[in-house]
Design a protein around this motif. Structure first.
Motif, mmCIF file in Angstrom:
data_model
loop_
_atom_site.group_PDB
_atom_site.id
_atom_site.type_symbol
_atom_site.label_atom_id
_atom_site.label_comp_id
_atom_site.label_asym_id
_atom_site.label_seq_id
_atom_site.Cartn_x
_atom_site.Cartn_y
_atom_site.Cartn_z
ATOM 1 N N PRO A 141 -26.414 -11.558 -32.558
ATOM 2 C CA PRO A 141 -25.334 -11.536 -33.544
ATOM 3 C C PRO A 141 -24.057 -11.039 -32.871
ATOM 4 C CG PRO A 141 -27.317 -10.541 -34.448
ATOM 5 C CD PRO A 141 -27.562 -10.723 -32.982
ATOM 6 N N LEU A 142 -22.913 -11.596 -33.240
ATOM 7 C CA LEU A 142 -21.654 -11.249 -32.601
ATOM 8 C C LEU A 142 -21.387 -9.747 -32.642
ATOM 9 C CD1 LEU A 142 -19.004 -12.082 -31.241
ATOM 10 C CD2 LEU A 142 -18.048 -12.516 -33.523
ATOM 11 N N ALA A 143 -21.639 -9.119 -33.781
ATOM 12 C CA ALA A 143 -21.374 -7.683 -33.922
ATOM 13 C C ALA A 143 -22.229 -6.878 -32.960
ATOM 14 C CB ALA A 143 -21.634 -7.245 -35.360
ATOM 15 N N GLU A 144 -23.500 -7.254 -32.799
ATOM 16 C CA GLU A 144 -24.392 -6.525 -31.887
ATOM 17 C C GLU A 144 -23.956 -6.715 -30.443
ATOM 18 O OE1 GLU A 144 -29.087 -6.370 -30.466
ATOM 19 O OE2 GLU A 144 -28.525 -7.447 -32.297
ATOM 20 N N ALA A 145 -23.548 -7.943 -30.091
ATOM 21 C CA ALA A 145 -23.103 -8.208 -28.728
ATOM 22 C C ALA A 145 -21.885 -7.370 -28.381
ATOM 23 C CB ALA A 145 -22.780 -9.695 -28.573
ATOM 24 N N LYS A 146 -20.937 -7.267 -29.304
ATOM 25 C CA LYS A 146 -19.744 -6.464 -29.049
ATOM 26 C C LYS A 146 -20.093 -4.983 -28.984
ATOM 27 C CE LYS A 146 -16.206 -9.564 -30.909
ATOM 28 N NZ LYS A 146 -15.109 -9.719 -31.904
ATOM 29 N N ALA A 147 -21.052 -4.558 -29.798
ATOM 30 C CA ALA A 147 -21.465 -3.158 -29.782
ATOM 31 C C ALA A 147 -22.097 -2.782 -28.448
ATOM 32 C CB ALA A 147 -22.440 -2.890 -30.927
ATOM 33 N N ARG A 148 -22.756 -3.729 -27.816
ATOM 34 C CA ARG A 148 -23.376 -3.473 -26.517
ATOM 35 C C ARG A 148 -22.345 -3.461 -25.388
ATOM 36 N NH1 ARG A 148 -29.000 -6.878 -25.766
ATOM 37 N NH2 ARG A 148 -30.030 -6.293 -27.716
ATOM 38 N N GLY A 149 -21.138 -3.932 -25.690
ATOM 39 C CA GLY A 149 -20.088 -3.932 -24.676
ATOM 40 C C GLY A 149 -19.837 -5.267 -24.023
ATOM 41 N N ALA A 150 -20.359 -6.342 -24.626
ATOM 42 C CA ALA A 150 -20.140 -7.669 -24.056
ATOM 43 C C ALA A 150 -18.656 -8.027 -24.113
ATOM 44 C CB ALA A 150 -20.959 -8.717 -24.807
ATOM 45 N N VAL A 151 -18.147 -8.596 -23.029
ATOM 46 C CA VAL A 151 -16.736 -8.973 -22.937
ATOM 47 C C VAL A 151 -16.532 -10.342 -23.554
ATOM 48 C CG1 VAL A 151 -14.834 -9.490 -21.356
ATOM 49 C CG2 VAL A 151 -16.400 -7.592 -20.866
ATOM 50 N N ALA A 152 -15.567 -10.442 -24.464
ATOM 51 C CA ALA A 152 -15.237 -11.720 -25.093
ATOM 52 C C ALA A 152 -13.944 -12.256 -24.497
ATOM 53 C CB ALA A 152 -15.089 -11.531 -26.602
ATOM 54 N N THR A 153 -13.842 -13.565 -24.379
ATOM 55 C CA THR A 153 -12.621 -14.175 -23.875
ATOM 56 C C THR A 153 -11.524 -14.052 -24.912
ATOM 57 O OG1 THR A 153 -13.891 -15.748 -22.569
ATOM 58 C CG2 THR A 153 -11.588 -16.299 -23.000
ATOM 59 N N PHE A 154 -10.360 -13.584 -24.494
ATOM 60 C CA PHE A 154 -9.248 -13.361 -25.405
ATOM 61 C C PHE A 154 -8.829 -14.668 -26.077
ATOM 62 C CE2 PHE A 154 -4.672 -13.078 -26.318
ATOM 63 C CZ PHE A 154 -4.660 -11.951 -27.134
ATOM 64 N N GLY A 155 -8.737 -14.648 -27.424
ATOM 65 C CA GLY A 155 -8.286 -15.822 -28.165
ATOM 66 C C GLY A 155 -9.386 -16.819 -28.479
ATOM 67 N N GLU A 156 -10.599 -16.629 -27.947
ATOM 68 C CA GLU A 156 -11.710 -17.545 -28.194
ATOM 69 C C GLU A 156 -12.305 -17.282 -29.578
ATOM 70 O OE1 GLU A 156 -14.264 -20.666 -26.908
ATOM 71 O OE2 GLU A 156 -12.505 -19.806 -25.929
ATOM 72 N N LYS A 157 -12.704 -18.354 -30.273
ATOM 73 C CA LYS A 157 -13.336 -18.219 -31.581
ATOM 74 C C LYS A 157 -14.847 -18.286 -31.412
ATOM 75 C CE LYS A 157 -9.485 -20.241 -34.180
ATOM 76 N NZ LYS A 157 -9.068 -21.330 -35.107
ATOM 77 N N TYR A 158 -15.557 -17.337 -32.003
ATOM 78 C CA TYR A 158 -17.009 -17.266 -31.876
ATOM 79 C C TYR A 158 -17.662 -17.353 -33.253
ATOM 80 C CZ TYR A 158 -16.006 -15.523 -27.159
ATOM 81 O OH TYR A 158 -15.547 -15.393 -25.862
ATOM 82 N N GLY A 159 -18.886 -17.896 -33.253
ATOM 83 C CA GLY A 159 -19.655 -17.944 -34.483
ATOM 84 C C GLY A 159 -20.371 -16.627 -34.718
#
Length: 409
Positions: free
Chosen positions: A179-197
Protein backbone atom coordinates in the motif's frame (compact mmCIF):
# COMPACT_ATOMS: atom_id res chain seq x y z
CA UNK A 1 -2.63 -6.44 -22.01
CA UNK A 2 -1.26 -8.38 -19.05
CA UNK A 3 2.43 -7.62 -18.46
CA UNK A 4 4.34 -10.77 -17.52
CA UNK A 5 7.83 -9.38 -18.04
CA UNK A 6 8.83 -9.33 -14.37
CA UNK A 7 8.76 -13.13 -14.28
CA UNK A 8 9.19 -14.23 -17.90
CA UNK A 9 11.41 -13.36 -20.86
CA UNK A 10 9.24 -15.45 -23.21
CA UNK A 11 5.63 -16.63 -23.42
CA UNK A 12 4.28 -19.49 -25.55
CA UNK A 13 0.55 -18.93 -25.16
CA UNK A 14 -0.12 -15.30 -26.04
CA UNK A 15 -2.87 -14.37 -28.50
CA UNK A 16 -3.09 -11.60 -31.08
CA UNK A 17 -5.94 -9.26 -30.12
CA UNK A 18 -5.50 -6.63 -32.84
CA UNK A 19 -3.28 -5.55 -35.71
CA UNK A 20 -2.92 -1.99 -37.00
CA UNK A 21 -1.17 -0.95 -40.19
CA UNK A 22 -1.27 2.46 -41.89
CA UNK A 23 -3.59 3.64 -39.12
CA UNK A 24 -6.23 1.01 -39.89
CA UNK A 25 -7.33 -2.10 -38.01
CA UNK A 26 -6.71 -5.17 -40.16
CA UNK A 27 -7.21 -8.90 -39.78
CA UNK A 28 -3.92 -9.94 -41.36
CA UNK A 29 -0.45 -8.73 -42.32
CA UNK A 30 2.06 -10.41 -44.61
CA UNK A 31 5.84 -10.40 -44.95
CA UNK A 32 7.42 -6.95 -45.35
CA UNK A 33 4.61 -4.97 -43.69
CA UNK A 34 5.12 -2.53 -40.80
CA UNK A 35 2.46 -2.80 -38.13
CA UNK A 36 1.38 -2.51 -34.51
CA UNK A 37 0.48 -5.79 -32.83
CA UNK A 38 -1.59 -5.97 -29.63
CA UNK A 39 -1.44 -9.12 -27.47
CA UNK A 40 -3.49 -10.35 -24.52
CA UNK A 41 -0.25 -10.84 -22.54
CA UNK A 42 3.37 -9.89 -23.10
CA UNK A 43 6.88 -10.08 -21.60
CA UNK A 44 7.80 -6.81 -23.38
CA UNK A 45 8.30 -3.79 -21.11
CA UNK A 46 6.66 -0.70 -22.63
CA UNK A 47 8.59 2.57 -22.52
CA UNK A 48 7.71 4.41 -19.30
CA UNK A 49 9.28 5.92 -16.20
CA UNK A 50 12.39 6.85 -18.19
CA UNK A 51 13.12 3.21 -19.10
CA UNK A 52 13.23 2.38 -22.82
CA UNK A 53 11.10 -0.39 -24.26
CA UNK A 54 12.21 -3.97 -24.80
CA UNK A 55 13.09 -5.27 -28.25
CA UNK A 56 12.58 -8.81 -29.48
CA UNK A 57 10.35 -11.02 -31.64
CA UNK A 58 6.79 -12.33 -31.85
CA UNK A 59 6.74 -15.69 -33.64
CA UNK A 60 4.07 -18.10 -34.82
CA UNK A 61 3.98 -20.97 -37.32
CA UNK A 62 6.10 -19.69 -40.20
CA UNK A 63 5.84 -16.05 -39.06
CA UNK A 64 8.36 -13.73 -37.40
CA UNK A 65 7.50 -10.18 -36.31
CA UNK A 66 10.46 -8.09 -35.11
CA UNK A 67 9.56 -5.67 -32.29
CA UNK A 68 11.52 -2.40 -32.21
CA UNK A 69 9.35 -0.37 -29.81
CA UNK A 70 6.57 -0.88 -27.29
CA UNK A 71 4.19 1.80 -26.01
CA UNK A 72 1.36 1.48 -23.49
CA UNK A 73 -1.79 3.42 -24.39
CA UNK A 74 -4.28 4.96 -21.99
CA UNK A 75 -6.44 1.87 -22.19
CA UNK A 76 -3.64 -0.34 -20.88
CA UNK A 77 -2.93 -2.02 -24.21
CA UNK A 78 0.71 -2.73 -25.07
CA UNK A 79 1.37 -1.58 -28.64
CA UNK A 80 4.18 -3.66 -30.19
CA UNK A 81 5.67 -1.70 -33.10
CA UNK A 82 7.69 -3.54 -35.70
CA UNK A 83 7.86 -5.34 -39.03
CA UNK A 84 6.84 -8.79 -40.18
CA UNK A 85 9.96 -10.38 -41.67
CA UNK A 86 8.38 -13.61 -42.93
CA UNK A 87 5.09 -15.46 -43.10
CA UNK A 88 1.67 -14.05 -42.24
CA UNK A 89 0.14 -12.96 -38.94
CA UNK A 90 -3.59 -12.95 -38.19
CA UNK A 91 -5.84 -11.64 -35.43
CA UNK A 92 -6.54 -14.60 -33.12
CA UNK A 93 -3.22 -16.35 -33.81
CA UNK A 94 -1.44 -18.02 -30.92
CA UNK A 95 2.06 -16.55 -30.77
CA UNK A 96 5.30 -16.69 -28.77
CA UNK A 97 6.57 -13.24 -27.80
CA UNK A 98 10.21 -13.23 -26.64
CA UNK A 99 12.36 -10.30 -25.59
CA UNK A 100 16.02 -9.68 -26.45
CA UNK A 101 17.38 -10.90 -23.12
CA UNK A 102 20.86 -9.47 -23.63
CA UNK A 103 19.41 -6.01 -24.22
CA UNK A 104 17.03 -6.37 -21.24
CA UNK A 105 20.00 -7.29 -19.02
CA UNK A 106 21.86 -4.17 -20.14
CA UNK A 107 18.81 -2.01 -19.40
CA UNK A 108 18.47 -3.64 -15.98
CA UNK A 109 22.10 -2.81 -15.19
CA UNK A 110 21.54 0.84 -16.02
CA UNK A 111 18.21 1.05 -14.15
CA UNK A 112 19.57 -0.54 -11.00
CA UNK A 113 22.58 1.79 -11.16
CA UNK A 114 20.20 4.76 -11.49
CA UNK A 115 18.63 3.90 -8.11
CA UNK A 116 22.08 3.55 -6.56
CA UNK A 117 23.08 6.92 -8.04
CA UNK A 118 19.98 8.62 -6.61
CA UNK A 119 20.77 7.27 -3.14
CA UNK A 120 24.45 8.21 -3.40
CA UNK A 121 23.61 11.79 -4.42
CA UNK A 122 21.39 12.16 -1.36
CA UNK A 123 24.18 10.86 0.88
CA UNK A 124 26.79 13.25 -0.58
CA UNK A 125 24.75 16.37 -1.37
CA UNK A 126 21.82 16.17 1.04
CA UNK A 127 18.16 15.17 1.28
CA UNK A 128 17.10 18.12 -0.88
CA UNK A 129 18.11 16.07 -3.94
CA UNK A 130 15.04 14.81 -5.83
CA UNK A 131 14.77 13.11 -9.20
CA UNK A 132 13.65 15.53 -11.91
CA UNK A 133 13.80 13.15 -14.86
CA UNK A 134 15.70 10.15 -16.14
CA UNK A 135 16.51 8.05 -19.18
CA UNK A 136 17.53 4.41 -18.87
CA UNK A 137 19.01 2.71 -21.94
CA UNK A 138 21.20 -0.38 -22.39
CA UNK A 139 24.25 0.21 -20.14
CA UNK A 140 23.67 3.97 -20.25
CA UNK A 141 21.73 6.34 -18.01
CA UNK A 142 20.88 10.01 -17.70
CA UNK A 143 19.67 11.36 -14.37
CA UNK A 144 18.28 14.84 -13.71
CA UNK A 145 17.99 16.03 -10.12
CA UNK A 146 17.41 19.13 -8.04
CA UNK A 147 20.53 20.85 -6.72
CA UNK A 148 21.45 24.52 -6.39
CA UNK A 149 25.08 24.52 -7.59
CA UNK A 150 27.61 22.63 -9.67
CA UNK A 151 28.98 19.46 -8.12
CA UNK A 152 32.69 19.58 -7.38
CA UNK A 153 35.04 16.95 -8.86
CA UNK A 154 35.62 15.62 -5.34
CA UNK A 155 31.86 15.22 -4.76
CA UNK A 156 31.45 13.45 -8.09
CA UNK A 157 34.25 11.06 -7.19
CA UNK A 158 32.62 10.39 -3.83
CA UNK A 159 29.26 9.68 -5.50
CA UNK A 160 30.89 7.35 -8.01
CA UNK A 161 32.76 5.51 -5.25
CA UNK A 162 29.55 5.03 -3.21
CA UNK A 163 27.75 3.51 -6.20
CA UNK A 164 30.65 1.18 -6.99
CA UNK A 165 30.87 0.16 -3.33
CA UNK A 166 27.19 -0.80 -3.45
CA UNK A 167 27.83 -2.76 -6.65
CA UNK A 168 30.82 -4.61 -5.20
CA UNK A 169 28.92 -5.35 -1.98
CA UNK A 170 26.53 -7.50 -4.03
CA UNK A 171 23.34 -6.19 -2.43
CA UNK A 172 20.22 -8.28 -2.92
CA UNK A 173 17.56 -6.48 -4.94
CA UNK A 174 13.99 -7.26 -3.85
CA UNK A 175 10.61 -6.09 -5.10
CA UNK A 176 7.24 -6.16 -3.37
CA UNK A 177 3.76 -4.73 -3.78
CA UNK A 178 2.72 -2.52 -0.85
CA UNK A 179 0.00 0.00 0.00
CA UNK A 180 1.29 3.48 -0.84
CA UNK A 181 1.00 4.69 2.77
CA UNK A 182 3.01 1.72 4.09
CA UNK A 183 5.70 2.16 1.44
CA UNK A 184 6.15 5.82 2.35
CA UNK A 185 6.18 4.95 6.05
CA UNK A 186 9.07 2.57 5.42
CA UNK A 187 10.99 5.39 3.76
CA UNK A 188 10.58 4.47 0.11
CA UNK A 189 11.59 7.33 -2.20
CA UNK A 190 8.92 8.52 -4.62
CA UNK A 191 9.65 10.36 -7.85
CA UNK A 192 8.68 14.01 -7.52
CA UNK A 193 5.46 14.82 -9.40
CA UNK A 194 4.68 11.16 -10.20
CA UNK A 195 1.11 9.93 -9.63
CA UNK A 196 0.77 6.62 -7.78
CA UNK A 197 -2.14 4.29 -7.16
CA UNK A 198 -3.15 2.83 -3.82
CA UNK A 199 -0.77 -0.10 -4.33
CA UNK A 200 2.81 0.49 -5.42
CA UNK A 201 5.85 -1.56 -6.37
CA UNK A 202 8.81 -1.05 -4.04
CA UNK A 203 12.37 -1.86 -5.18
CA UNK A 204 14.87 -2.32 -2.32
CA UNK A 205 18.64 -2.74 -2.62
CA UNK A 206 19.99 -3.86 0.74
CA UNK A 207 19.92 -0.89 3.10
CA UNK A 208 21.32 1.43 0.45
CA UNK A 209 18.21 2.25 -1.60
CA UNK A 210 14.42 1.92 -1.43
CA UNK A 211 12.31 3.48 -4.19
CA UNK A 212 8.89 3.21 -5.79
CA UNK A 213 9.47 1.90 -9.30
CA UNK A 214 7.68 -0.10 -11.97
CA UNK A 215 10.77 -0.81 -14.07
CA UNK A 216 12.86 -3.94 -14.50
CA UNK A 217 15.92 -4.49 -12.30
CA UNK A 218 18.74 -6.88 -11.51
CA UNK A 219 18.33 -9.34 -8.65
CA UNK A 220 21.74 -8.38 -7.26
CA UNK A 221 23.69 -5.12 -7.57
CA UNK A 222 26.91 -6.99 -8.37
CA UNK A 223 25.51 -7.78 -11.82
CA UNK A 224 25.77 -4.08 -12.72
CA UNK A 225 29.48 -4.80 -13.17
CA UNK A 226 30.90 -1.28 -12.92
CA UNK A 227 29.68 2.31 -12.81
CA UNK A 228 31.36 5.37 -14.28
CA UNK A 229 30.14 8.99 -14.44
CA UNK A 230 30.79 10.50 -17.88
CA UNK A 231 29.57 14.07 -17.34
CA UNK A 232 27.78 16.49 -14.99
CA UNK A 233 26.06 19.65 -16.19
CA UNK A 234 23.23 22.15 -15.67
CA UNK A 235 19.99 21.71 -17.64
CA UNK A 236 17.85 24.37 -15.92
CA UNK A 237 17.87 26.66 -12.91
CA UNK A 238 18.32 24.43 -9.86
CA UNK A 239 18.45 21.22 -11.96
CA UNK A 240 21.63 19.28 -12.67
CA UNK A 241 22.23 16.31 -14.98
CA UNK A 242 24.55 13.34 -14.64
CA UNK A 243 25.25 10.98 -17.54
CA UNK A 244 26.84 7.67 -16.66
CA UNK A 245 27.43 4.17 -17.94
CA UNK A 246 27.49 0.64 -16.52
CA UNK A 247 28.49 -2.89 -17.45
CA UNK A 248 29.87 -3.23 -20.95
CA UNK A 249 29.46 0.52 -21.39
CA UNK A 250 32.25 1.03 -18.84
CA UNK A 251 34.44 -1.55 -20.57
CA UNK A 252 33.91 0.17 -23.92
CA UNK A 253 34.65 3.56 -22.33
CA UNK A 254 37.89 2.25 -20.80
CA UNK A 255 38.89 0.65 -24.11
CA UNK A 256 38.28 3.94 -25.96
CA UNK A 257 40.25 5.98 -23.45
CA UNK A 258 43.10 3.47 -23.40
CA UNK A 259 43.27 3.63 -27.21
CA UNK A 260 43.25 7.44 -27.10
CA UNK A 261 46.10 7.45 -24.58
CA UNK A 262 48.06 4.93 -26.64
CA UNK A 263 47.64 7.05 -29.78
CA UNK A 264 48.66 10.14 -27.84
CA UNK A 265 51.79 8.37 -26.57
CA UNK A 266 52.70 7.43 -30.15
CA UNK A 267 52.16 11.01 -31.34
CA UNK A 268 54.34 12.26 -28.48
CA UNK A 269 56.96 9.63 -29.33
CA UNK A 270 56.82 8.30 -25.80
CA UNK A 271 58.03 4.76 -25.20
CA UNK A 272 54.90 3.83 -23.21
CA UNK A 273 51.80 5.35 -21.59
CA UNK A 274 53.65 5.92 -18.33
CA UNK A 275 56.16 8.21 -20.06
CA UNK A 276 53.49 10.19 -21.96
CA UNK A 277 52.82 12.90 -19.29
CA UNK A 278 56.52 13.73 -18.89
CA UNK A 279 56.97 13.75 -22.66
CA UNK A 280 53.99 16.10 -23.07
CA UNK A 281 55.41 18.50 -20.47
CA UNK A 282 58.79 18.47 -22.19
CA UNK A 283 57.24 19.19 -25.59
CA UNK A 284 55.12 22.01 -24.14
CA UNK A 285 58.27 23.60 -22.70
CA UNK A 286 60.05 23.21 -26.05
CA UNK A 287 57.16 24.82 -27.92
CA UNK A 288 57.06 27.71 -25.47
CA UNK A 289 60.79 28.32 -25.91
CA UNK A 290 60.47 27.98 -29.71
CA UNK A 291 57.65 30.52 -29.77
CA UNK A 292 59.75 32.88 -27.69
CA UNK A 293 62.73 32.55 -30.02
CA UNK A 294 60.47 33.01 -33.02
CA UNK A 295 59.15 36.28 -31.65
CA UNK A 296 62.70 37.46 -31.04
CA UNK A 297 63.63 36.52 -34.61
CA UNK A 298 60.59 38.32 -35.99
CA UNK A 299 61.48 41.42 -33.98
CA UNK A 300 65.04 41.31 -35.32
CA UNK A 301 63.80 40.93 -38.89
CA UNK A 302 61.35 43.76 -38.38
CA UNK A 303 64.09 45.99 -37.01
CA UNK A 304 66.14 45.25 -40.11
CA UNK A 305 63.24 46.48 -42.21
CA UNK A 306 63.04 49.84 -40.44
CA UNK A 307 65.74 51.46 -42.58
CA UNK A 308 64.06 50.12 -45.70
CA UNK A 309 60.79 51.74 -44.70
CA UNK A 310 62.41 55.20 -44.82
CA UNK A 311 63.60 54.64 -48.38
CA UNK A 312 60.03 54.85 -49.70
CA UNK A 313 58.79 57.41 -47.20
CA UNK A 314 57.04 60.44 -48.69
CA UNK A 315 57.69 63.93 -47.33
CA UNK A 316 54.58 66.07 -47.05
CA UNK A 317 55.06 69.54 -45.66
CA UNK A 318 57.92 68.38 -43.46
CA UNK A 319 56.18 65.24 -42.18
CA UNK A 320 57.59 61.89 -43.33
CA UNK A 321 54.87 59.32 -44.17
CA UNK A 322 56.21 55.82 -43.49
CA UNK A 323 53.90 53.06 -44.74
CA UNK A 324 54.12 49.36 -45.56
CA UNK A 325 52.13 46.10 -45.83
CA UNK A 326 53.74 43.16 -44.03
CA UNK A 327 52.67 39.51 -44.20
CA UNK A 328 53.20 36.98 -41.43
CA UNK A 329 53.30 39.75 -38.85
CA UNK A 330 51.46 39.82 -35.55
CA UNK A 331 50.29 42.72 -33.41
CA UNK A 332 53.35 42.68 -31.13
CA UNK A 333 55.72 43.01 -34.09
CA UNK A 334 53.70 45.87 -35.57
CA UNK A 335 53.77 47.70 -32.25
CA UNK A 336 57.50 47.28 -31.95
CA UNK A 337 58.14 48.54 -35.50
CA UNK A 338 55.91 51.60 -35.03
CA UNK A 339 57.65 52.44 -31.75
CA UNK A 340 61.09 52.16 -33.39
CA UNK A 341 60.09 54.43 -36.28
CA UNK A 342 58.62 56.96 -33.89
CA UNK A 343 61.76 56.99 -31.76
CA UNK A 344 64.03 57.26 -34.80
CA UNK A 345 62.09 59.94 -36.69
CA UNK A 346 60.39 62.64 -34.56
CA UNK A 347 58.68 64.15 -37.65
CA UNK A 348 57.07 60.89 -38.89
CA UNK A 349 53.60 59.40 -39.26
CA UNK A 350 53.80 55.61 -39.53
CA UNK A 351 51.08 53.39 -41.01
CA UNK A 352 51.80 49.65 -41.01
CA UNK A 353 49.31 46.98 -42.06
CA UNK A 354 50.09 43.38 -41.20
CA UNK A 355 48.45 39.98 -41.58
CA UNK A 356 49.14 36.91 -39.46
CA UNK A 357 47.12 34.64 -41.75
CA UNK A 358 43.94 34.88 -39.67
CA UNK A 359 43.22 38.59 -39.40
CA UNK A 360 44.49 41.91 -40.66
CA UNK A 361 45.81 44.55 -38.25
CA UNK A 362 46.75 48.17 -38.70
CA UNK A 363 49.17 50.11 -36.53
CA UNK A 364 49.37 53.90 -36.75
CA UNK A 365 52.04 55.91 -34.92
CA UNK A 366 52.47 59.68 -34.71
CA UNK A 367 55.91 60.91 -33.65
CA UNK A 368 56.41 63.75 -31.18
CA UNK A 369 56.87 66.66 -33.60
CA UNK A 370 54.03 65.44 -35.83
CA UNK A 371 51.76 65.34 -32.79
CA UNK A 372 52.66 68.93 -32.04
CA UNK A 373 51.27 69.83 -35.46
CA UNK A 374 47.87 68.39 -34.51
CA UNK A 375 48.09 64.91 -36.00
CA UNK A 376 46.44 62.17 -33.87
CA UNK A 377 46.83 58.43 -34.31
CA UNK A 378 43.23 57.61 -33.36
CA UNK A 379 41.75 59.98 -35.90
CA UNK A 380 44.07 58.66 -38.62
CA UNK A 381 43.08 55.06 -37.88
CA UNK A 382 39.40 55.85 -38.41
CA UNK A 383 39.98 57.71 -41.66
CA UNK A 384 42.32 55.09 -43.12
CA UNK A 385 39.94 52.24 -42.18
CA UNK A 386 37.05 54.05 -43.85
CA UNK A 387 39.05 54.57 -47.06
CA UNK A 388 40.32 50.96 -47.11
CA UNK A 389 36.81 49.62 -46.60
CA UNK A 390 35.30 51.46 -49.54
CA UNK A 391 31.65 52.38 -49.88
CA UNK A 392 30.01 49.01 -50.43
CA UNK A 393 32.36 46.18 -49.53
CA UNK A 394 32.54 46.58 -45.78
CA UNK A 395 35.54 47.63 -43.74
CA UNK A 396 38.54 45.36 -43.21
CA UNK A 397 38.82 43.63 -39.84
CA UNK A 398 41.31 46.12 -38.42
CA UNK A 399 41.95 45.43 -34.75
CA UNK A 400 42.33 48.68 -32.76
CA UNK A 401 43.79 48.62 -29.25
CA UNK A 402 45.60 51.29 -27.29
CA UNK A 403 49.38 51.48 -27.41
CA UNK A 404 51.03 54.59 -26.10
CA UNK A 405 49.29 57.93 -26.18
CA UNK A 406 50.64 58.72 -29.63
CA UNK A 407 50.21 55.24 -31.14
CA UNK A 408 47.13 53.20 -32.08
CA UNK A 409 46.75 49.70 -33.48
Amino acid sequence: TVFAGYEYDRLDDANVLAIVTDGQLVEEIVSGMDAIVVLDQTPFYAEMGGQVADHGTITADGAEFVVTDVQKNKGGKYMHYGKLLRGALHVGDSVSPAIDTERRSAVRRAHTATHLLDAALKKVLGDHVHQAGSLVEPDRLRFDFTHFEAITPQQLLEVEDLVNDAVLDGLTVTTEELPLAEAKARGAVATFGEKYGETVRVVTMGEFSMELCGGTHLDNTAKAGMFRIKSESSVASGVRRIEATTGYGVLNLLDDRTAELANTAVALKANNLKDAPARAEALAAELKETAKQLEILKAQMAAAKIDGLFENAADIDGVRIVSAYLTGTGADTLRDMVDKVRDKAPNAVTVLIGSDGNKTMMAVGVSKNAMARGLKAGALVKKIAAIAGGNGGGKPDFAMAGLKEETKI
